[in-house]
Each structure stands twice: as C-alpha cells, then as structure tokens.
Design a protein around this motif. Sequence first.
Motif, short mmCIF file in Angstrom:
data_model
loop_
_atom_site.label_atom_id
_atom_site.label_comp_id
_atom_site.label_asym_id
_atom_site.label_seq_id
_atom_site.Cartn_x
_atom_site.Cartn_y
_atom_site.Cartn_z
N GLU A 29 -9.27 -23.69 -22.34
CA GLU A 29 -10.15 -22.59 -22.31
C GLU A 29 -10.27 -22.12 -20.65
OE1 GLU A 29 -13.58 -23.88 -24.32
OE2 GLU A 29 -13.09 -23.35 -26.34
N GLN A 30 -10.45 -23.33 -19.81
CA GLN A 30 -10.52 -22.95 -18.75
C GLN A 30 -9.26 -22.33 -18.01
OE1 GLN A 30 -11.85 -25.98 -15.88
NE2 GLN A 30 -12.72 -27.20 -17.53
N ALA A 31 -7.93 -22.83 -18.51
CA ALA A 31 -6.60 -22.23 -18.16
C ALA A 31 -6.60 -20.51 -18.66
CB ALA A 31 -5.53 -22.89 -18.88
N MET A 32 -7.15 -20.57 -20.09
CA MET A 32 -7.19 -18.93 -20.39
C MET A 32 -8.19 -18.12 -19.45
SD MET A 32 -6.06 -16.78 -22.72
CE MET A 32 -5.60 -17.65 -24.21
N GLY A 33 -9.14 -18.57 -19.05
CA GLY A 33 -9.93 -18.02 -18.13
C GLY A 33 -9.41 -17.52 -16.73
N ARG A 34 -8.50 -18.55 -16.36
CA ARG A 34 -7.68 -18.08 -15.00
C ARG A 34 -6.39 -17.42 -15.21
NH1 ARG A 34 -8.65 -23.60 -11.46
NH2 ARG A 34 -10.97 -23.76 -11.85
N SER A 35 -6.02 -17.36 -16.40
CA SER A 35 -4.76 -16.35 -16.87
C SER A 35 -5.12 -14.94 -16.73
CB SER A 35 -4.31 -16.72 -18.15
OG SER A 35 -3.95 -18.33 -18.25
N VAL A 36 -4.05 -14.28 -15.81
CA VAL A 36 -4.22 -12.92 -15.60
C VAL A 36 -3.15 -12.22 -16.30
CG1 VAL A 36 -5.57 -13.00 -13.34
CG2 VAL A 36 -2.82 -12.93 -13.42
N ARG A 37 -2.00 -12.69 -16.64
CA ARG A 37 -0.99 -12.10 -17.65
C ARG A 37 -0.80 -12.69 -18.98
NH1 ARG A 37 4.45 -13.10 -14.42
NH2 ARG A 37 4.06 -15.12 -15.30
N ASP A 38 -0.50 -11.62 -19.76
CA ASP A 38 -0.29 -12.23 -21.04
C ASP A 38 0.64 -13.41 -21.40
OD1 ASP A 38 -2.09 -10.37 -22.24
OD2 ASP A 38 -0.56 -8.85 -22.62
N GLU A 39 1.63 -13.47 -20.29
CA GLU A 39 2.50 -14.55 -20.47
C GLU A 39 1.90 -15.92 -20.59
OE1 GLU A 39 6.73 -15.80 -18.35
OE2 GLU A 39 5.87 -14.22 -17.57
N GLU A 40 1.14 -16.13 -19.37
CA GLU A 40 0.25 -17.44 -19.40
C GLU A 40 -0.69 -17.40 -20.84
OE1 GLU A 40 2.77 -17.21 -16.43
OE2 GLU A 40 1.19 -15.65 -16.45
N ARG A 41 -1.26 -16.28 -21.23
CA ARG A 41 -2.37 -16.34 -22.14
C ARG A 41 -1.67 -16.90 -23.61
NH1 ARG A 41 -4.09 -11.23 -19.80
NH2 ARG A 41 -5.76 -11.52 -18.79
N ASN A 42 -0.24 -16.34 -23.60
CA ASN A 42 0.58 -16.68 -24.89
C ASN A 42 0.89 -18.21 -24.87
OD1 ASN A 42 0.91 -14.52 -26.93
ND2 ASN A 42 1.61 -13.42 -25.24
N LEU A 43 1.11 -18.49 -23.46
CA LEU A 43 1.38 -20.08 -23.41
C LEU A 43 0.30 -20.83 -23.63
CD1 LEU A 43 3.66 -22.10 -22.44
CD2 LEU A 43 2.92 -21.92 -20.12
N VAL A 44 -1.06 -20.35 -23.28
CA VAL A 44 -2.37 -21.30 -23.71
C VAL A 44 -2.37 -21.18 -25.20
CG1 VAL A 44 -4.60 -21.08 -23.67
CG2 VAL A 44 -3.30 -20.69 -21.38
N LEU A 45 -2.20 -20.15 -25.90
CA LEU A 45 -2.20 -20.05 -27.35
C LEU A 45 -1.24 -20.86 -28.02
CD1 LEU A 45 -3.02 -16.32 -27.68
CD2 LEU A 45 -4.77 -18.23 -27.86
N GLN A 46 -0.18 -20.93 -27.82
CA GLN A 46 0.89 -21.85 -28.01
C GLN A 46 0.56 -23.37 -28.10
OE1 GLN A 46 4.48 -21.70 -26.36
NE2 GLN A 46 5.95 -22.35 -27.61
N ARG A 47 -0.07 -23.73 -26.93
CA ARG A 47 -0.35 -24.87 -26.43
C ARG A 47 -1.66 -25.46 -27.40
NH1 ARG A 47 3.95 -27.37 -24.56
NH2 ARG A 47 4.92 -26.22 -22.83
N VAL A 48 -2.50 -24.80 -27.78
CA VAL A 48 -3.50 -25.02 -28.58
C VAL A 48 -3.24 -25.68 -29.91
CG1 VAL A 48 -5.71 -24.00 -29.83
CG2 VAL A 48 -5.35 -23.26 -27.36
N SER A 49 -2.22 -25.10 -30.41
CA SER A 49 -1.88 -25.51 -31.86
C SER A 49 -1.66 -27.23 -31.78
CB SER A 49 -0.50 -25.07 -32.26
OG SER A 49 0.33 -25.49 -31.19
N ALA A 50 -1.47 -27.92 -30.58
CA ALA A 50 -1.57 -29.35 -30.60
C ALA A 50 -2.85 -29.97 -30.69
CB ALA A 50 -0.84 -29.68 -29.19
N VAL A 51 -4.00 -29.21 -30.56
CA VAL A 51 -5.33 -29.63 -30.54
C VAL A 51 -5.69 -29.47 -32.10
CG1 VAL A 51 -7.71 -29.67 -29.76
CG2 VAL A 51 -5.58 -28.89 -28.18
#
Length: 656
Positions: A561-583
């Motif tokens: 969630e912190q990483a999502m807050g620091r992401s300014v591009r959709d590329e990193e936001r999508n990367l965060v959303l992808q990694r959340v599936s491991a939780v």
Amino acid sequence: MRDANLMTFMKRNLWVIAVLSVSCITSGPVLSQSNEDILLSVLASDASVADKCNACRELQAVGTEKAIPALAELLTEPSVSHTARMALEVMPYPQASAALREAVSKTSGLTKSGIIASLGERRDAEAVTLFAESMKDDGPHVRVATAIALGKIGTTEAAELLAAGHAKSKVDNTTDISQALVICADRLFAAGNRAKALAIYTKLSQPNQPQAVRIGALRGRLQSANSGLAMAIEQAMVDDDLLVRQAAASQLPSLSIQAFRDFANKMQTNWSRLPAEGQVAMMAAIRTRQDKSLASIALQAASDKDLAVQVAAIRALGIVGDASALPLLIQSAIQDDEVGKAARHSLELISDPKLDQQIASILRAEDVAERRATWIEVVEARRPLGAVSLLLQEASGSHPRVRRRAMAALANLAGPNDIAAMTSAVLHAEKGSERDSAEKAVMLVCQQINESDRRADLIIQVLQSSSPKDQVALLPMLGRVGGSKAKQEIEAALRSRESARYDSAVRAICNWPDASVAEQLLALSENAESSAHRLSALRAFIRVIALPSDLPNTQKLNLLEQAMGRSVRDEERNLVLQRVSAVRTVEALRFLLPYLDQPSLAQTAGASITELGRHKDLRNPNQVEFIPALEKVLKTNQNQGTLENARRYIQAAHEG
C-alpha cells in the motif's frame, strides 16, 4: 480379500442386510453361510437389476461350479446377461463353457453377440459348430462377434469356417472377417500349424486386401516363411510394394542378435539394392540394438546421398560409433541443417576419450563465432575433464555470442572453486543483457554453497583486489548473490560520493534476491539522488515484498500500500496490483476491489482478484465478498483466461 470384497458389496447394497437378517433368523449366524451362498441368494431373490449385476461381479472373484446354474439362468435376460457372462467367462470349469454354448441359440442381437464373445475369450473349440449358423445371422454385430471369436479359438475348423464366410461375406463385414482370419492364423502358427497359417497369411497379404489386414498378414507371412525370417525379410525389403517393405522393416527387431548381425553384414554388400526407407530402418535397428560390431555399416551409410539415410546413420553412430567415426561426425557437425544437428547430438553421446581432445582443439582453432558457440554446446553436453578451464577461456574471449554461450555452460558445469575465475570473466561481458546473463550464471554457481553468508566471499575477494573501475562493474553481481557481507560492501558504496560507485550500488541493492533489504529500498525510493534511482528502488521494493519471506501478510500488504502511494505511473501501480495476488488475505481483496473502476488498472486488478479466488480456503469462508468481486471482474475484464477462471471460481463458491 474375498471377505473384503463382500463387505464392499454389502456397503453398496443395503438391502443385502435384510437378506442376511432373514438368514440369521432361519439359519443361524450369518457366518454359517459362505460368501458365494450369500451372493447366490441375491440372484435368486427379487433384487433389482443393479443389485444382481453387482452380485455377478462379485461372483467373478468368488464363484465356483455351484454358481454356474444360477448364472446360466441370467444369460437370457438382456439387463443382466453381460455381467452374468463375464462371471462365467473367467471360470475354469467346462460347465461354464457348456452354459454359454447353450445360451447362444436362446438369445439374439447384442446379448447373443456378448455370449459369443465370451466363448471366443475362452477359446472354446466345441463352440465352432454352433458358429456356422451365427456367421449367417441377420445382425451384423452377431456376425462380427462370431468372426472374432472364431479367430481367437484358432483351430483348423475355425479357420475353414472363417474362410468360407470370407468368400461369401458382404462388403460391410469383409474386413472384420479378414482381421479375424489373421488372428486365427496367428493362433495356428503359435500351435505349430505353420503351413495352414502361411496359406492364410499369403492370401490376405495380397494388394486387393484392406491395408490394415495386409499389414498383419504380411507380418505373419514373414514370421512363418519356410525360408526363415531373415531370408523372408531380405526378400521383402527389396519388394516393389511399399507396404511389403515396411512390414519387412518392422520385423527387424524380431531377429536374434546373431541373426540380425549376419543379416546386416549381408545387406551391406547389397546396400545399393535396398530402398531408402529400408536403409533408414536398418540404421534405426542398429541404433536400437547398440551393436558396436555394426559401426562400419552405419559409417558407410553416413555418406549416402539420401538425406534421411544420412541422418539416420549419423544418429546410429552416436550409439555404436568409435574413433573411426570422429572425422565424419566432426566434419558434419559444422553444417547448419539436420545432418549437422544429428552429428552434434552424436558427438555428445559417443564415448571415446580422443574425441574430447579433438573437440577442444577444433574449438580453439575455429574462427567463426557461431561455430565456436556450437562446439561449446557439445563440450557442455559431454562434460569432459578440463571442460571448465576451456570454457573460462572462452568466457573471456572477444566475441559476445561465444562469451555468452560459455558462461551459460559454466552455470551448469562450474563449481564453487571456479567462482573467482567466473567473476573475472564477467568483466569481459558487455553492459546490458550479456552482463546480466553473466552475473546470473555466477549467482547460480554461488547457490551451490549451502551457507548463504559465504556465497559472496570469493566475489568480494576479487572485488577488493580489483581496480576502482572493476569494483564498480562487479557490485551489481554482488547484489544478486546476497548475504550480510555483500550487504556491507553495497551499503558502503551507497555512502560514497562517487557517482559511478553510487549508481552501481543502487543497481546492486535493486538486484537483491530477498526481502531483507526492503527498508533500504523503501528509503531509496524517496531519498535517492536521482529520479531514475528512486524509480529503480521503488520497482525493486515492489518486487521483493511479494517474495516468500517471514513477513506476515498484513505487513506485506501494508508495504505494498505504501508502494502504491509512492507510485506516480500506471506501470508501477499495475506492478503493485500484480504483486498483491501473493498476499492471500481477504484484506488483499478489499485493497484490489476499488481499482476495478480505474480503466488503466482494472485488467491487472481483475487478474489478481481472480488469482486470490483460486484458493478455496480463502474464497469459501469469504464468498460473501468474493462472489460480488468476481462478478465485477466479469464486467470489467477483457482477458479470456481471467474471465474463464472467474466464472469457474464463482460456481465453485456457490457449490462450496
């Protein structure tokens, strides 16, 4: 075992308990009855068709002569005839055959066909006279079943009846009778009636017969030939008929070791008479038999003008070849075609110590980079003594493709003692993909060391004795290996004011293999000197957080969630959303759900929600939340795989 079978039967058929209860009252304890008696009482009762069929199946295992009359009565009842005849079919008593024979004239259609089939399985010679009428039956199923049964019985009388039926048969079942005749001939041949079998094989192997029939007949004709199998194969392999040649080739494995050896040596003198597919078959047989005494034949064929023959012979040399084959294989191996591929594979297999020395010499003398890379592949496959030393030289050479291939081979062949030399070789790799591949090769060898904190020791020794420029080049590889000592070196470099060293240290910590540097990466994502460094640190942070670790899921999700807050591009936001599936928590689902409303992020969010829904231990207790979420995925996602899985998990949630 029989008692266990009975108990299984009783569990499937609760009504049996009632039968046993009556038995207890009228006849004393149940144990006074045998298992067979109990099953026979089922057949004599008003039990359902299913129960009687189950009893028949149990009688296949426990039935004796006593069961034959009861089973015979059921043969004429279409609903239970099948299971009754199957029980009789396996009984080793003449009375069982008699019961089946008697039922033939009392039945019709599929029931009759099944009884005839059982007589065929029992190879009941007394049934042949009954089958004269069955061969003329109005039902095609009965005629076919009769023909097959006669074939399995395989007596002279059965063969004569089949032959007569074959002459009079209609087009719709000529093939069936022909195939039955082949089976019958096989039985006759096995019983020693070679002449009768050969007559049938010869008739059915003619070109006017169906191909499936001809293949079986040709095979039989070869095996039963008066001249002997080897002679028959020799004659057939030069026949004008392709099917005859193929049948002959298929019989090569039937020859004994010595017979095949004699046959192969004889055919070598008449090699030009043998059609190409026959030569290929010979090479395949030599290869399969692994007879090194026939290497000269394969070596001769390896120079054939026909490509298929040449390839088959070269493949055979990999198994039976010796030093005499090396010049031809080495010369062929440089070709970029099927011949070259086969030669290189054979060079990997052939066992001769001289070959390793020759390959090393050829590799050192080769000027063409592509060919050098090919020879490295052969070295890797053969794993000769001194291979690592040779590969280390190539890994420090002048051509990128050769260096890359050598490092890839070292990843499989090198050991911990070679880490220092491989580390030095990394310095020869060009920055970019080649350097990345070289670093990963060293990392793989380091993983052979069980103690994780010692894996980087040899790299650090090289790094500390290197020039400042080379130290900068080696830091990113140190990050891939990990460990506390490597971390100290990288943290010291991060404190450096030299831009090149700092840049290399950032790349090193971004390469880290686990989540132990998460705090440093998070800090760098905010405080690094350049935006490029901050972005690299953020992406590395997102990567490592989702890796397996001791971090609890709640903490992982919080960090993402912190990483999502620091992401300014959709590329990193999508990367965060992808990694959340491991939780794998319901909180992760709640975090993902709002992003289904954002078009640029909805596809990744939907895929991660669906991945979470795959886990029934998470999905089923929380289906009140999962079902609506998955239904929303169906409305917002466009990936067919995601949609298909979402539908499946919705259905599973409803059922679970």
